[in-house]
Design a protein around this motif. Structure first.
Motif, PDB file in Angstrom:
ATOM      1  N   TYR A  60       0.827  -1.202   0.000  1.00 42.97           N
ATOM      2  CA  TYR A  60       0.000   0.000   0.000  1.00 42.97           C
ATOM      3  C   TYR A  60       0.863   1.255   0.000  1.00 42.97           C
ATOM      4  CZ  TYR A  60       0.475  -1.147   5.066  1.00 42.97           C
ATOM      5  OH  TYR A  60       0.937  -1.521   6.300  1.00 42.97           O
ATOM      6  N   SER A  61       0.317   2.299  -0.603  1.00 38.42           N
ATOM      7  CA  SER A  61       1.000   3.584  -0.701  1.00 38.42           C
ATOM      8  C   SER A  61      -0.024   4.690  -0.517  1.00 38.42           C
ATOM      9  CB  SER A  61       1.709   3.719  -2.060  1.00 38.42           C
ATOM     10  OG  SER A  61       0.773   3.601  -3.112  1.00 38.42           O
ATOM     11  N   VAL A  73       4.726   0.542   0.883  1.00 42.33           N
ATOM     12  CA  VAL A  73       5.177  -0.322   1.968  1.00 42.33           C
ATOM     13  C   VAL A  73       4.411  -1.639   1.889  1.00 42.33           C
ATOM     14  CG1 VAL A  73       5.779   1.623   3.455  1.00 42.33           C
ATOM     15  CG2 VAL A  73       3.490   0.611   3.624  1.00 42.33           C
ATOM     16  N   LYS A  74       4.862  -2.634   2.667  1.00 41.35           N
ATOM     17  CA  LYS A  74       4.206  -3.927   2.635  1.00 41.35           C
ATOM     18  C   LYS A  74       3.488  -4.213   3.952  1.00 41.35           C
ATOM     19  CE  LYS A  74       8.274  -6.643   3.970  1.00 41.35           C
ATOM     20  NZ  LYS A  74       9.192  -7.726   3.555  1.00 41.35           N
ATOM     21  N   SER A  75       2.754  -5.306   3.955  1.00 41.12           N
ATOM     22  CA  SER A  75       1.887  -5.691   5.065  1.00 41.12           C
ATOM     23  C   SER A  75       2.544  -5.492   6.430  1.00 41.12           C
ATOM     24  CB  SER A  75       1.493  -7.159   4.907  1.00 41.12           C
ATOM     25  OG  SER A  75       0.692  -7.589   5.985  1.00 41.12           O
ATOM     26  N   GLY A  76       1.834  -4.806   7.333  1.00 40.20           N
ATOM     27  CA  GLY A  76       2.298  -4.594   8.691  1.00 40.20           C
ATOM     28  C   GLY A  76       3.078  -3.321   8.898  1.00 40.20           C
ATOM     29  N   SER A  77       3.510  -2.655   7.824  1.00 39.20           N
ATOM     30  CA  SER A  77       4.291  -1.424   7.942  1.00 39.20           C
ATOM     31  C   SER A  77       3.381  -0.218   8.140  1.00 39.20           C
ATOM     32  CB  SER A  77       5.141  -1.215   6.688  1.00 39.20           C
ATOM     33  OG  SER A  77       6.027  -2.286   6.498  1.00 39.20           O
ATOM     34  N   VAL A  78       3.944   0.855   8.674  1.00 40.89           N
ATOM     35  CA  VAL A  78       3.199   2.103   8.872  1.00 40.89           C
ATOM     36  C   VAL A  78       3.296   2.939   7.605  1.00 40.89           C
ATOM     37  CG1 VAL A  78       3.028   4.247  10.174  1.00 40.89           C
ATOM     38  CG2 VAL A  78       3.551   2.100  11.360  1.00 40.89           C
ATOM     39  N   LEU A  79       2.164   3.352   7.077  1.00 34.59           N
ATOM     40  CA  LEU A  79       2.101   4.283   5.961  1.00 34.59           C
ATOM     41  C   LEU A  79       1.637   5.627   6.499  1.00 34.59           C
ATOM     42  CD1 LEU A  79       2.162   4.742   2.845  1.00 34.59           C
ATOM     43  CD2 LEU A  79      -0.292   4.263   2.884  1.00 34.59           C
ATOM     44  N   GLY A  80       2.310   6.697   6.100  1.00 31.69           N
ATOM     45  CA  GLY A  80       1.963   8.018   6.599  1.00 31.69           C
ATOM     46  C   GLY A  80       2.988   8.479   7.614  1.00 31.69           C
ATOM     47  N   THR A  81       2.541   9.219   8.620  1.00 31.00           N
ATOM     48  CA  THR A  81       3.443   9.747   9.637  1.00 31.00           C
ATOM     49  C   THR A  81       2.828   9.580  11.022  1.00 31.00           C
ATOM     50  OG1 THR A  81       2.501  11.982   9.518  1.00 31.00           O
ATOM     51  CG2 THR A  81       4.343  11.488   8.043  1.00 31.00           C
ATOM     52  N   VAL A  82       3.697   9.618  12.026  1.00 29.48           N
ATOM     53  CA  VAL A  82       3.276   9.594  13.431  1.00 29.48           C
ATOM     54  C   VAL A  82       4.023  10.723  14.133  1.00 29.48           C
ATOM     55  CG1 VAL A  82       3.279   8.284  15.581  1.00 29.48           C
ATOM     56  CG2 VAL A  82       2.820   7.106  13.421  1.00 29.48           C
ATOM     57  N   GLY A  83       3.284  11.631  14.770  1.00 34.53           N
ATOM     58  CA  GLY A  83       3.906  12.723  15.505  1.00 34.53           C
ATOM     59  C   GLY A  83       4.360  13.892  14.662  1.00 34.53           C
ATOM     60  N   GLN A  84       3.982  13.941  13.390  1.00 37.54           N
ATOM     61  CA  GLN A  84       4.370  15.050  12.515  1.00 37.54           C
ATOM     62  C   GLN A  84       3.187  15.940  12.134  1.00 37.54           C
ATOM     63  OE1 GLN A  84       7.058  14.101   9.261  1.00 37.54           O
ATOM     64  NE2 GLN A  84       7.586  12.136  10.208  1.00 37.54           N
ATOM     65  N   TYR A  85       1.999  15.579  12.573  1.00 36.37           N
ATOM     66  CA  TYR A  85       0.796  16.401  12.385  1.00 36.37           C
ATOM     67  C   TYR A  85       0.476  16.617  10.902  1.00 36.37           C
ATOM     68  CZ  TYR A  85       2.395  17.295  17.121  1.00 36.37           C
ATOM     69  OH  TYR A  85       2.862  17.139  18.397  1.00 36.37           O
ATOM     70  N   LYS A  86       0.695  15.600  10.098  1.00 35.73           N
ATOM     71  CA  LYS A  86       0.425  15.689   8.668  1.00 35.73           C
ATOM     72  C   LYS A  86      -0.777  14.819   8.307  1.00 35.73           C
ATOM     73  CE  LYS A  86       5.299  16.430   7.457  1.00 35.73           C
ATOM     74  NZ  LYS A  86       5.160  17.832   7.066  1.00 35.73           N
ATOM     75  N   ALA A 157      -5.971   2.950  12.245  1.00 29.21           N
ATOM     76  CA  ALA A 157      -5.692   4.332  11.876  1.00 29.21           C
ATOM     77  C   ALA A 157      -5.048   5.085  13.034  1.00 29.21           C
ATOM     78  CB  ALA A 157      -6.998   5.027  11.464  1.00 29.21           C
ATOM     79  N   HIS A 158      -4.064   5.911  12.692  1.00 29.65           N
ATOM     80  CA  HIS A 158      -3.489   6.860  13.644  1.00 29.65           C
ATOM     81  C   HIS A 158      -4.171   8.200  13.397  1.00 29.65           C
ATOM     82  CE1 HIS A 158      -0.584   9.541  15.608  1.00 29.65           C
ATOM     83  NE2 HIS A 158      -0.184   8.464  16.273  1.00 29.65           N
ATOM     84  N   ARG A 182      -7.933  14.592  11.351  1.00 27.54           N
ATOM     85  CA  ARG A 182      -7.165  14.054  10.229  1.00 27.54           C
ATOM     86  C   ARG A 182      -6.655  12.643  10.552  1.00 27.54           C
ATOM     87  NH1 ARG A 182      -3.947  18.160  12.399  1.00 27.54           N
ATOM     88  NH2 ARG A 182      -2.221  17.303  13.638  1.00 27.54           N
ATOM     89  N   LEU A 183      -6.640  11.807   9.543  1.00 26.82           N
ATOM     90  CA  LEU A 183      -6.010  10.503   9.633  1.00 26.82           C
ATOM     91  C   LEU A 183      -4.546  10.708   9.240  1.00 26.82           C
ATOM     92  CD1 LEU A 183      -7.570   7.223   8.250  1.00 26.82           C
ATOM     93  CD2 LEU A 183      -5.131   7.646   8.165  1.00 26.82           C
ATOM     94  N   GLU A 184      -3.623  10.296  10.117  1.00 22.56           N
ATOM     95  CA  GLU A 184      -2.200  10.593   9.919  1.00 22.56           C
ATOM     96  C   GLU A 184      -1.374   9.370   9.495  1.00 22.56           C
ATOM     97  OE1 GLU A 184      -2.008  14.222  13.210  1.00 22.56           O
ATOM     98  OE2 GLU A 184      -1.212  12.252  13.735  1.00 22.56           O
ATOM     99  N   GLY A 185      -1.814   8.192   9.892  1.00 23.37           N
ATOM    100  CA  GLY A 185      -1.074   6.982   9.553  1.00 23.37           C
ATOM    101  C   GLY A 185      -2.000   5.784   9.477  1.00 23.37           C
ATOM    102  N   ILE A 186      -1.573   4.774   8.730  1.00 23.50           N
ATOM    103  CA  ILE A 186      -2.372   3.560   8.528  1.00 23.50           C
ATOM    104  C   ILE A 186      -1.454   2.348   8.608  1.00 23.50           C
ATOM    105  CG2 ILE A 186      -3.756   2.247   6.853  1.00 23.50           C
ATOM    106  CD1 ILE A 186      -4.620   4.927   5.661  1.00 23.50           C
TER     107      ILE A 186
END
Length: 207
Positions: A60-61, A73-86, A157-158, A182-186
């Motif tokens: 997923y991208s 990225v592949k299964s189980g990885s974090v897509l997006g950001t955590v702690g960057q408010y994006k 979802a983060h 906002r959704l920031e990470g998946i």
């Protein structure tokens, strides 16, 4: 040297040869049998070689605020950001490498700022928006066909102000609705049907 393996749920996979991997990886499937053949070079009758190794097939991208299109990225990885408010603005999901083994595909839809739930997408199509500065707020993901019979797909979802919510699965909503968050990470992960969830399934969706 040619060899093939018999694995849980799939039976005999095609032959591979000379050191190539045979079997499966990250599927939780047991190897049940092995067949090996020695074939004389330049004159022996060799069996047909095919795709004899099943590995991670979920990729997923997405599109992220100020970062644009981010690396797949592949299964189980974090897509997006955590702690960057994006904010995440778009999502694309695909299955790879299962042709001939399990029919079906992966489908997904997004809840988007000022739009609501969009229609279902599939196999790498874009859910969400690009260039419109609209946040993703929630997602739903499901498998179809034989893939749905053999696997459960989990995702979480983060979310702005809440962090990681619980894991949803098989078409359940994950994220928020009507809260302007906002959704920031998946994270997305599949497991064998009926298998253990990757983590807590408490509160995957807030509305």
């Amino acid at each position: 040297i040619y060899y093939r393996v018999h694995i849980q749920n799939y039976g005999w996979l095609p032959y591979v040869k000379n050191g190539a991997a045979a079997g499966s990886e990250a599927f939780g499937l047991r190897l049940e049998g092995i067949e090996v053949k020695l074939v004389k070079k330049d004159g022996g009758t060799a069996p047909a070689v095919g795709y004899g190794f099943l590995k991670n097939v979920l990729y997923y991208s997405g599109h992220v605020q100020t970062l644009g299109n981010v690396k797949e990225v592949k299964s189980g990885s974090v897509l997006g950001t955590v702690g960057q408010y994006k904010r995440m603005e778009a999502l694309s999901v695909r299955l790879k490498g299962m042709d001939g083994y399990a029919s079906g595909n992966i489908r997904y839809q997004a809840h988007v700022q000022n739009i609501g739930w969009q229609g279902w997408k599939r196999d790498g199509q874009i859910a969400g928006t690009t260039g419109q500065k609209k946040r993703l707020e929630a997602i739903q993901i499901r498998l179809t066909g034989e893939m749905a019979n053999q696997y459960d797909v989990y995702y979480r979802a983060h979310v702005q102000d809440y962090g990681w919510l619980g894991w949803a699965k098989n078409g359940e909503p994950a994220g928020t609705e009507g809260m302007a968050k906002r959704l920031e990470g998946i994270q997305i992960q599949y497991v064998e049907k009926g298998g253990k969830a990757p983590g807590s399934t408490d509160r995957p969706y807030l509305k």
